[in-house]
Design an enzyme around this catalytic site. Structure first.
Site, PDB file in Angstrom:
ATOM      1  N   CYS A 132      29.623  -5.902  -7.337  1.00 33.28           N
ATOM      2  CA  CYS A 132      31.007  -5.272  -8.333  1.00 33.28           C
ATOM      3  C   CYS A 132      32.759  -4.990  -7.825  1.00 33.28           C
ATOM      4  O   CYS A 132      32.481  -6.947  -7.264  1.00 33.28           O
ATOM      5  CB  CYS A 132      31.057  -2.866  -8.179  1.00 33.28           C
ATOM      6  N   ASP A 201      30.886   5.117  -5.108  1.00 37.42           N
ATOM      7  CA  ASP A 201      31.126   6.133  -5.998  1.00 37.42           C
ATOM      8  C   ASP A 201      30.993   7.672  -5.156  1.00 37.42           C
ATOM      9  O   ASP A 201      30.955   8.060  -5.444  1.00 37.42           O
ATOM     10  CB  ASP A 201      30.642   6.302  -7.461  1.00 37.42           C
TER      11      ASP A 201
END
Ligand SMILES: O=C(COP(=O)(O)O)[C@H](O)[C@H](O)COP(=O)(O)O
Length: 329
Positions: A132, A201
């Protein structure tokens, strides 16, 4: 949509941009949310303290409802709205403007400090494998490069939205040698990697790492190949609700991100699932790198308690438990 007084254009636009991922990545989302809170505070023309506070809470709910997984978003709202204080509108406004500035300064500082901590794990000549696009992870590489170390990267493209392309671009700008691979090639290239380096996250109280879907599979493969897994996550990624046993909601995104509608129609009647994140169990993580130092995942709970106490407040909610709509105000 949420109930409550009309909101500043900047809040609506930021909320839409977070929901559609024009603004994405946990730290960037947190900054954008704090800046939107500041815009709302500056612009709101509420003429009583109660009306001002109601508008600010409504702005908080609008931002909160955009994406569910990155805890940096509610933590940004906790930090800013939680410092709203005063007996008149101008004092309330200035308390929020001070809090939003303090929050964004803190974000910058945290990422810089975290980068220095993470860079100590990277040696001259090392290769990192990324998944990512994480500004916290890239801060570690940037600091290592700044220390004069030569770093190479194997960058997973990260289907379905290819955030690996952003990572590849930013690493090239730092002068890092980049090899881009499809996600399913990761195991093959792990033998060339000295670290798996990812962001987060949310980090749960048990040290579980919530990050882009595919992180957990990468971590399991890396452990099997003996490659250490380093998670770069400033402390706004610590999820205080998990201290009381709550789990982190995993966002399910639109099926069209996985397969275009016409291609899907050609195949026929199939189910498509698109979870955006997964949870890597703490036993697959070697270190969580924060601005306060690096931690084995199992010990992160101590830091979480220091920062949040035993439970976290929700200053975007109405104190009387109503939805904040005109009829219940
Ligand atoms: O999973 C993602 C982004 O997912 P998405 O693209 O769906 O938002 C990132 O690894 C974390 O948010 C950390 O990023 P940062 O370190 O920049 O906070």
């Amino acid at each position: 949509m949420t109930d409550g007084p009309p909101l500043a254009e900047a809040v609506e636009a930021t909320a839409d941009d977070i929901a559609t991922m024009e603004i994405r990545g946990a730290a960037t989302i947190a900054r954008a949310a704090a800046e939107a809170v500041a815009e709302q505070a500056a612009e709101t023309d509420a003429d009583t303290p109660a009306a001002f506070e109601r508008t600010m809470r409504h702005a908080g709910r609008r931002l909160y409802g955009t994406r569910p997984t990155a805890v940096s978003l509610p933590n940004a709202l906790r930090y800013t709205l939680g410092r709203m204080a005063g007996d008149d509108v101008e004092t309330l406004r200035s308390s929020l403007l001070a809090a939003t500035t303090a929050f964004t300064d803190r974000l910058d500082r945290a990422q810089r400090d975290l980068g220095r901590v993470g860079a100590n794990r990277i040696r001259d000549g090392d290769t990192v494998m990324t998944h990512c696009h994480s500004t916290d992870a890239l801060a570690c590489v940037e600091a290592a490069v700044g220390q004069g170390k030569e770093v190479s990267a194997i960058v997973k493209e990260t289907r379905p939205r290819n955030q690996g392309h952003i990572t590849a671009t930013e690493l090239r700008e730092m002068g890092v040698d980049v090899t881009l691979v499809v996600d399913s090639a990761a195991r093959r290239y792990l033998d060339d990697a000295d670290h798996v380096l990812v962001g987060a996250d949310s980090i749960a109280a048990d040290g579980g790492v919530v990050n882009k879907i595919g992180t957990s599979g990468l971590a399991v493969n890396a452990r099997e190949r003996g490659v250490p897994i380093m998670v770069a996550a400033q402390t706004i990624k610590l999820h205080p609700d998990t201290l009381t046993g709550h789990t982190v909601e995993i966002e399910m995104r639109d099926e069209s991100e996985v397969i275009a509608d016409d291609a899907r129609a050609d195949i026929g009647d199939i189910a498509v699932e698109n979870p955006a994140f997964d949870v890597t169990p703490p036993r697959y993580v070697d270190a969580i790198v924060t601005e306060s130092g690096q931690f084995p995942p199992e010990s992160i709970v101590t830091l979480m308690r220091e920062l949040f106490g035993e439970s976290a407040d929700r200053p975007w909610e109405e104190p009387d438990g109503t939805t904040g709509s005109a009829s219940s105000a």
